[in-house]
Write a protein that holds these residues in place. Structure first.
Motif, PDB file in Angstrom:
ATOM      1  N   VAL A  11       1.725 -32.155 -16.818  1.00  0.00           N
ATOM      2  CA  VAL A  11       3.106 -33.006 -17.417  1.00  0.00           C
ATOM      3  C   VAL A  11       3.992 -33.703 -17.069  1.00  0.00           C
ATOM      4  N   ASP A  12       4.603 -34.487 -17.492  1.00  0.00           N
ATOM      5  CA  ASP A  12       5.726 -35.281 -16.697  1.00  0.00           C
ATOM      6  C   ASP A  12       6.685 -34.790 -16.087  1.00  0.00           C
ATOM      7  N   PRO A  13       6.469 -34.980 -14.581  1.00  0.00           N
ATOM      8  CA  PRO A  13       7.341 -34.570 -13.528  1.00  0.00           C
ATOM      9  C   PRO A  13       9.077 -34.852 -14.030  1.00  0.00           C
ATOM     10  N   VAL A  24       8.139 -31.652  -4.158  1.00  0.00           N
ATOM     11  CA  VAL A  24       8.759 -32.717  -4.700  1.00  0.00           C
ATOM     12  C   VAL A  24      10.413 -32.440  -5.378  1.00  0.00           C
ATOM     13  N   LYS A  25      11.316 -33.184  -4.915  1.00  0.00           N
ATOM     14  CA  LYS A  25      12.493 -32.954  -5.531  1.00  0.00           C
ATOM     15  C   LYS A  25      12.862 -34.173  -6.259  1.00  0.00           C
ATOM     16  N   ARG A  30       3.273 -37.904  -9.366  1.00  0.00           N
ATOM     17  CA  ARG A  30       2.447 -36.703 -10.069  1.00  0.00           C
ATOM     18  C   ARG A  30       1.310 -36.177  -9.157  1.00  0.00           C
ATOM     19  N   ALA A  31       0.717 -37.199  -8.474  1.00  0.00           N
ATOM     20  CA  ALA A  31      -0.310 -36.725  -7.575  1.00  0.00           C
ATOM     21  C   ALA A  31      -0.115 -35.791  -6.538  1.00  0.00           C
ATOM     22  N   VAL A  32       1.045 -35.698  -5.931  1.00  0.00           N
ATOM     23  CA  VAL A  32       1.548 -34.925  -4.905  1.00  0.00           C
ATOM     24  C   VAL A  32       1.802 -33.328  -5.358  1.00  0.00           C
ATOM     25  N   VAL A  63      20.351 -34.835  -1.420  1.00  0.00           N
ATOM     26  CA  VAL A  63      19.069 -35.737  -0.502  1.00  0.00           C
ATOM     27  C   VAL A  63      18.182 -34.625  -0.238  1.00  0.00           C
ATOM     28  N   PRO A  64      16.923 -35.222  -0.002  1.00  0.00           N
ATOM     29  CA  PRO A  64      15.755 -34.017   0.303  1.00  0.00           C
ATOM     30  C   PRO A  64      16.104 -33.250   1.661  1.00  0.00           C
ATOM     31  N   ALA A  65      15.519 -32.074   1.746  1.00  0.00           N
ATOM     32  CA  ALA A  65      15.614 -31.021   2.809  1.00  0.00           C
ATOM     33  C   ALA A  65      14.515 -31.087   3.575  1.00  0.00           C
ATOM     34  N   ALA A  66      14.130 -30.684   4.569  1.00  0.00           N
ATOM     35  CA  ALA A  66      13.104 -30.713   5.655  1.00  0.00           C
ATOM     36  C   ALA A  66      11.741 -30.518   4.729  1.00  0.00           C
ATOM     37  N   GLY A  67      10.876 -31.443   4.943  1.00  0.00           N
ATOM     38  CA  GLY A  67       9.450 -31.418   4.481  1.00  0.00           C
ATOM     39  C   GLY A  67       9.578 -31.957   2.771  1.00  0.00           C
ATOM     40  N   GLU A  68      10.605 -32.176   2.168  1.00  0.00           N
ATOM     41  CA  GLU A  68      10.685 -32.599   0.980  1.00  0.00           C
ATOM     42  C   GLU A  68      10.440 -34.210   0.725  1.00  0.00           C
ATOM     43  N   PHE A  69       9.882 -34.321  -0.601  1.00  0.00           N
ATOM     44  CA  PHE A  69       9.468 -35.654  -1.054  1.00  0.00           C
ATOM     45  C   PHE A  69      10.549 -35.782  -2.214  1.00  0.00           C
ATOM     46  N   GLY A  70      11.832 -36.300  -1.905  1.00  0.00           N
ATOM     47  CA  GLY A  70      12.664 -36.531  -2.697  1.00  0.00           C
ATOM     48  C   GLY A  70      12.418 -37.887  -3.430  1.00  0.00           C
ATOM     49  N   VAL A  71      13.021 -37.912  -4.744  1.00  0.00           N
ATOM     50  CA  VAL A  71      12.847 -39.051  -5.547  1.00  0.00           C
ATOM     51  C   VAL A  71      14.057 -39.322  -6.364  1.00  0.00           C
ATOM     52  N   PHE A  72      14.769 -40.163  -6.174  1.00  0.00           N
ATOM     53  CA  PHE A  72      15.929 -40.861  -6.764  1.00  0.00           C
ATOM     54  C   PHE A  72      15.566 -41.869  -8.058  1.00  0.00           C
ATOM     55  N   ASP A  73      15.597 -41.141  -9.271  1.00  0.00           N
ATOM     56  CA  ASP A  73      15.554 -42.108 -10.491  1.00  0.00           C
ATOM     57  C   ASP A  73      17.072 -42.670 -10.842  1.00  0.00           C
ATOM     58  N   ARG A  74      17.186 -43.749 -10.577  1.00  0.00           N
ATOM     59  CA  ARG A  74      18.370 -44.484 -10.338  1.00  0.00           C
ATOM     60  C   ARG A  74      19.079 -43.479  -9.119  1.00  0.00           C
ATOM     61  N   SER A  75      20.158 -44.042  -8.809  1.00  0.00           N
ATOM     62  CA  SER A  75      20.832 -43.646  -7.549  1.00  0.00           C
ATOM     63  C   SER A  75      22.199 -44.119  -7.171  1.00  0.00           C
ATOM     64  N   HIS A  76      22.536 -43.936  -5.896  1.00  0.00           N
ATOM     65  CA  HIS A  76      24.064 -44.435  -5.558  1.00  0.00           C
ATOM     66  C   HIS A  76      24.010 -45.951  -5.640  1.00  0.00           C
TER      67      HIS A  76
END
Lengths: 283, 283
Positions: free
Chosen positions: A93-95, B98-99, B91-93, B123-136
């Protein structure tokens, strides 16, 4: 049913109802599915498309303020495949719409509150597909096995959980509670394989074996949990998980079934479509 | 390069460096890729496997306390395909690692703080893959176009962002900043298609056309943003996005490249493997 490959609806077959006994429940069965691993892969793909569309409708409903949300609760012994459910079933599903929460050992601040405090903050919002990887049930599982709380408090928690979940259901949440059920032998194999490969060593934790030594205590705690918290509004499903492919297919179906029961449809919009077409054309 | 299909590394081709001019940058090009849509699908699958393995190593490193994290920042005009990047590339990961954070209009509480306050918390913590969909960056884009802050404050923000991002980079974060670049005509087509289909109406918002009418102002704000915040430690990449398949492939590569630069490996474990094998066998 949405999918075409089930012989009997697993929702009925897997539910931990009255008289359910964990110790008499097979870990290597595949209730409702009479085919093999290969066909299961194709079936999972078929189900993914269904799950994706239903989740998109759920998300869409959330954008117009409908209070509908899904919460998948995953509990299991180590190595049973919680991670695989997330990466093979939820990944479809859409993340954007997924709210994944992994509950770890509580922090000092969390311990200074009632056990439900940290959980209540993380329930899915309107339109969200929540996933609890471990949950408030740890507070009646590990807490019971390790005597982290007195028996009276553990007993109180079952009732508190039932009230909490009823509240969620009454406010539009479909709760899908899944226990992935593996055998002690299967766990041994899976832990051993983590010790075999360099790229898996990081997944192994010596504490896993400590917990394994309390296997029977955990099974008793699970049994008690089912008896006390498998309610009409939020039943438990016990999914045989020695075959990972079956467990994934079954959980996928439980989610599809829950979403289908939510009466989802593309939302009505409150703008004038023809007028917007003209505005857009002129822009 | 990890993947085999690029003719030239898009990292070099897409970077908004000195003298970059958005208005002279094509929206329908496919820098570094000389094949078509069909081959792009196969290429994306190839890249997904690479991205998945790198992300798993990042996650593994996080479990042993290594301070390494990735942050993908996505900015674009409406309909440019941010959602598609998330659902086709991210989505592949493994969703466990993912955050994903979608920044909406700030709440009153958020507005009562500096613009970076709500960002710093996510912001992402250690080991995290952060994604900001829009941002600062909304705080120098929509804020500039709609004059939500005085010009002097907007200018201050560019510097504040650069300091903030330098801090993240110095503490182990690889930042991948992507602007998806579409043409005004392509946006019109995409908005129109949302008005054509019942199952897409909910994705259309009349305010999108209001923003569209300020297209040139947004392009100017983007241009200024690149000039002020495309730094050595956290450069901007401008990805032609009229062809969705190209944009997805390019962003996937930027992520793979960033992860490859982090010197990731399966972590050393601090337990005795042979001893654990024996303990497990006896359990």
């Amino acid at each position: 049913m949405y999918e075409t490959f089930w012989t009997t609806d697993p929702v009925k077959l897997l539910r931990a109802g009255d008289g359910f006994t964990l110790s008499e429940t097979a870990t290597d069965a595949r209730p409702g599915f009479d085919r093999g691993k290969k066909q299961a892969a194709a079936a999972l793909t078929e189900g993914s498309a269904a799950l994706r569309e239903l989740q998109e409708k759920l998300f869409a409903a959330g954008t117009v303020g409908e209070r509908k949300q899904v919460l998948l609760v995953l509990q299991a012994m180590d190595t049973a495949g919680k991670g695989g459910i997330v990466s093979h079933v939820v990944r479809a599903v859409d993340p954007n719409g997924v709210k994944y929460v992994a509950f770890k050992a509580p922090t000092p601040v969390e311990l200074a509150h009632d056990f439900l405090w940290r959980v209540a903050k993380r329930v899915p919002a309107a339109g969200e597909f929540g996933v609890f990887d471990r949950s408030h049930y740890e507070d009646v599982l590990i807490a019971r096995v390790h005597e982290l709380a007195p028996p009276k408090e553990i007993e109180r928690r079952y009732d508190a959980i039932n009230r909490f979940e009823r509240e969620l259901v009454e406010t539009g949440t479909a709760i899908v509670k899944v226990m992935l059920h593996i055998s002690k032998d299967e766990q041994k194999k899976r832990l051993a394989s983590r010790l075999e490969r360099d790229d898996k060593h990081w997944k192994y934790n010596p504490a896993d074996v400590d917990e394994r030594m309390r296997w029977d205590d955990y099974q008793t705690a699970f049994q008690r949990m089912f008896e006390r918290t498998s309610t009409d509004v939020a039943p438990w499903y016990v999914v045989p998980a020695d075959r990972k492919w079956y467990a994934r297919l079954a959980v996928q179906h439980l989610l599809i079934d829950a979403l289908q029961g939510m009466d989802l449809d593309w939302p009505e919009v409150d703008y004038d479509i023809e007028k917007e077409k003209k505005r857009l054309a002129a822009s």
